[in-house]
Design a protein around this motif. Structure first.
Motif, mmCIF file in Angstrom:
data_model
loop_
_atom_site.group_PDB
_atom_site.id
_atom_site.type_symbol
_atom_site.label_atom_id
_atom_site.label_comp_id
_atom_site.label_asym_id
_atom_site.label_seq_id
_atom_site.Cartn_x
_atom_site.Cartn_y
_atom_site.Cartn_z
ATOM 1 N N PHE A 127 0.829 -1.211 0.000
ATOM 2 C CA PHE A 127 0.000 0.000 0.000
ATOM 3 C C PHE A 127 0.862 1.258 0.000
ATOM 4 N N SER A 128 1.914 1.232 -0.794
ATOM 5 C CA SER A 128 2.817 2.381 -0.901
ATOM 6 C C SER A 128 3.451 2.363 -2.281
ATOM 7 N N GLU A 129 3.623 3.555 -2.845
ATOM 8 C CA GLU A 129 4.278 3.631 -4.160
ATOM 9 C C GLU A 129 5.788 3.523 -4.058
ATOM 10 N N TYR A 130 6.327 3.730 -2.849
ATOM 11 C CA TYR A 130 7.783 3.757 -2.669
ATOM 12 C C TYR A 130 8.234 2.481 -1.978
ATOM 13 N N HIS A 131 9.294 1.888 -2.527
ATOM 14 C CA HIS A 131 9.860 0.664 -1.968
ATOM 15 C C HIS A 131 11.366 0.859 -1.856
ATOM 16 N N TYR A 132 11.934 0.262 -0.827
ATOM 17 C CA TYR A 132 13.351 0.464 -0.520
ATOM 18 C C TYR A 132 14.063 -0.882 -0.588
ATOM 19 N N PHE A 133 15.152 -0.900 -1.376
ATOM 20 C CA PHE A 133 15.839 -2.151 -1.682
ATOM 21 C C PHE A 133 17.268 -2.163 -1.156
ATOM 22 N N ASP A 134 17.587 -1.350 -0.168
ATOM 23 C CA ASP A 134 18.991 -1.273 0.276
ATOM 24 C C ASP A 134 19.453 -2.599 0.873
ATOM 25 N N ASP A 135 18.575 -3.325 1.590
ATOM 26 C CA ASP A 135 18.989 -4.624 2.138
ATOM 27 C C ASP A 135 19.166 -5.660 1.025
ATOM 28 N N ARG B 254 12.336 7.235 -9.902
ATOM 29 C CA ARG B 254 11.939 5.869 -10.255
ATOM 30 C C ARG B 254 10.425 5.767 -10.435
ATOM 31 N N VAL B 255 9.666 6.369 -9.515
ATOM 32 C CA VAL B 255 8.202 6.277 -9.572
ATOM 33 C C VAL B 255 7.670 6.999 -10.804
#
Length: 628
Positions: A55-63, A550-551
């Protein structure tokens, strides 16, 4: 799981996009383009899955990046170069740019504009450097003037004393030299080896300092910290050679594409001229043989298949195993119908009893308290995986083991064109043969009917009446459907106007605006390295510039840039870009227009106020905007 798949697809996308940009073979480019569209669509599908999951347009892939040992640059989504290149080459875009450049599509300015001096970046830097050095020189001169005025009197006395002392020293030195001349006349000069060593020492130092200075300048130019001194040095840089190579590649791609299009026409004509007559004769022989076989088996001529059913191609079509099974099943059903009705009824009753028992058993199992498995995450059916598989299969079947050592220039392959065009010519000739053979079959039937007698005439009248009634009914239904469709369609308020006139009116009213050309990469910013860490601490991180970029790419640029992706990708109806003043919202809109070649309409309240008054005016404006 989604993040790893998403990152892997982005890595594939980057490589395939680079391949598509650099390959010049026209047929290979089509396979790569098909694959590229499929990968773009798959990325958007995975993005939609993650949005629905979090439920968010932003995703974080640092891990994930740390586990895969990747950098943020490795997962940057590139804008396919063919977006802007094909838009710039399209006829509509060229026409619009010409309108804008000539001023035909804009309001005429009443006051003449001042001519702006066109200056390159290097000239501007040099001008700033000159003025800065002049300013520093003026300050230094002013400082020295002040020193001279305050200490002028003291300096005069000191200078006079120094002059007298220098004169005395000069007289003494002259006397000493005159006394020493006789003694030094026969003295030897400096050793030649020592003199050569000194000269070498001075020259090597000078040449090494010059090389070091040149290397430092080249390094600064390479990293972008300094501009080249002149055009000759700029031509020696890697950037200049890379740009020239890209321009040459574009020219080669266009030439090969033009030759490919010409080859499609010429090869098809050759096949029609050379192989066409043989194809036609073979088809006619096969169909006549079919007439005779049907006549021998059934005692009458068959009905010729319609064009909707495939014509004569449906007669000789190889049946799949599934179709064979269906036909056998239909035969068995027809044989079962001929049996007595009582047996049929008994069988139906037995089947019903068995179904009821099975249903009861099933219900009992459900009530028995078997634990239902929890529904996990189910991915939606993909519209683009078949596209990717199709492109991969084409590569394996056609190109993976194809011998191309002789095709060094990477021009089109004529054999592949022949295979495709032979099928097209076959279909065209088959339609012509079908028309001839239908007439021939009709003549054969008429000849047989004449031999049998005049019974055919009455049947013909009846069939004529029936066919007339059917035609009337069908025509009546079609007309009714057309009438219903006509009611649903909205009225075209500008049916009598051309698209160019609508475009011109919107430009004159200031609603259609020419967006400045800004690339998305110019909206520069760093990646968020602590997004996952903050989320684990129940803190929602602020999206970084990289996340926003990115979005925008995923929701606006990729779906708008490719028609194939737009038709099948998850539908994004609108995008809201929110934020305080000065963070780059307008710049992002300009980037979208530049990368996709889209039109930009300014529908802000301040801009449209008073231009189309009233409800009718508002309706007309919105109609024009959506039509353009």
């Amino acid at each position: 799981m989604f993040a790893v798949m998403y990152i892997k697809y982005i890595q594939i996308f980057r490589r395939i996009e680079e391949c598509y940009d650099q390959v010049v073979h026209p047929q290979k480019r089509r396979v790569l383009r098909h694959l590229l569209d499929g990968i773009m669509g798959r990325i958007l599908e995975l993005k939609n899955e993650m949005v629905l999951l979090e439920f968010s347009e932003y995703h974080y892939f640092d891990d994930v990046l740390s586990d895969l040992k990747l950098t943020p640059d490795d997962i940057e989504i590139p804008i396919p170069k063919y977006f802007t290149y094909e838009n710039s080459k399209s006829a509509a875009r060229k026409r619009k740019d010409a309108w804008w450049d000539t001023g035909k599509m804009g309001p005429q300015e009443t006051t003449p504009l001042k001519e702006e001096i066109q200056m390159t970046l290097d000239d501007a830097i040099r001008l700033i450097q000159v003025h800065e050095r002049a300013r520093q020189g003026r300050l230094r001169a002013k400082f020295m003037r002040e020193i001279r005025t305050t200490q002028h009197s003291c300096y005069i006395n000191v200078v006079q004393d120094e002059i007298t002392n220098l004169c005395c020293d000069a007289v003494i030195d002259n006397k000493k030299r005159e006394n020493a001349r006789p003694q030094l006349r026969g003295a030897p000069t400096m050793d030649p080896d020592i003199a050569a060593t000194k000269i070498q020492k001075v020259w090597k130092g000078y040449s090494q300092r010059r090389k070091t200075k040149k290397m430092r300048e080249e390094e600064l130019i390479f990293v972008g910290m300094a501009s080249p001194s002149d055009s000759q040095d700029w031509k020696d840089t890697p950037m200049y050679s890379a740009n020239k190579t890209e321009e040459h590649r574009r020219v080669v791609q266009e030439e090969h594409e033009r030759e490919y299009q010409q080859g499609l026409v010429s090869i098809k004509e050759k096949i029609r001229e050379i192989e066409g007559p043989d194809m036609k004769e073979n088809m006619q022989d096969q169909i006549r043989q079919w007439f005779i076989e049907c006549r021998d088996k059934t005692g009458k001529f068959p009905e010729y298949p319609d064009d909707d059913e495939g014509g004569s191609a449906a007669i000789f079509k190889e049946k799949d195993p599934l179709e064979m099974e269906k036909e056998e099943g239909q035969k068995d059903e027809d044989g079962g119908k001929k049996k007595k009705g009582k047996k049929g009824k008994k069988d139906k009753k037995e089947k019903k009893d068995k179904k009821d028992k099975k249903g009861k058993k099933g219900k009992g199992k459900g009530k028995g308290g078997d634990e239902e498995e929890e529904e996990g995450i189910k991915m939606q059916v993909s519209n683009f995986v078949p596209t990717v598989n199709e492109a991969a299969a084409t590569f394996k079947d056609v190109w993976q083991f194809r011998e191309e050592t002789s095709n060094f220039e990477q021009k089109h392959d004529g054999e592949l064109i022949k295979e495709a065009k032979r099928i097209e010519v076959d279909e065209e000739i088959r339609k012509q043969v079908d028309e001839l053979m239908r007439q021939e079959l009709k003549n054969l039937k008429m000849a047989v009917d004449r031999e049998k007698g005049g019974k055919k005439g009455k049947k013909g009248k009846k069939s004529g009446k029936k066919s007339g009634k059917k035609k009337k009914k069908k025509s009546g239904k079609k007309s009714g459907k057309k009438g219903k469709k006509g009611k649903k369609k909205e009225k075209d308020l500008t049916a009598d106007r051309t698209m160019e006139s609508l475009y011109e009116e919107l430009v004159h009213e200031g609603i259609l605006v020419r967006a400045p050309k800004i690339k998305l990469r110019e909206y520069s910013g760093e990646y968020s390295y602590l997004g996952t860490t903050l989320r684990q601490a129940n803190i929602e991180p602020m999206p970084s510039i990289s996340d926003v970029r990115r979005v925008i790419t995923e929701f606006a640029i990729l779906p708008l840039g490719s028609q194939a992706v737009h038709e099948k990708a998850p539908f994004v109806k609108s995008v809201l870009i929110a934020g305080p003043r000065g963070v780059g919202k307008k710049m992002l809109v300009h980037c979208i227009c530049t990368e996709t070649g889209a039109n930009m309409f300014d529908l802000t309240a301040a801009n449209i106020a008073g231009k189309y008054p009233g409800k009718a005016g508002l309706q007309m404006m919105m109609h024009m905007v959506f039509k353009v």
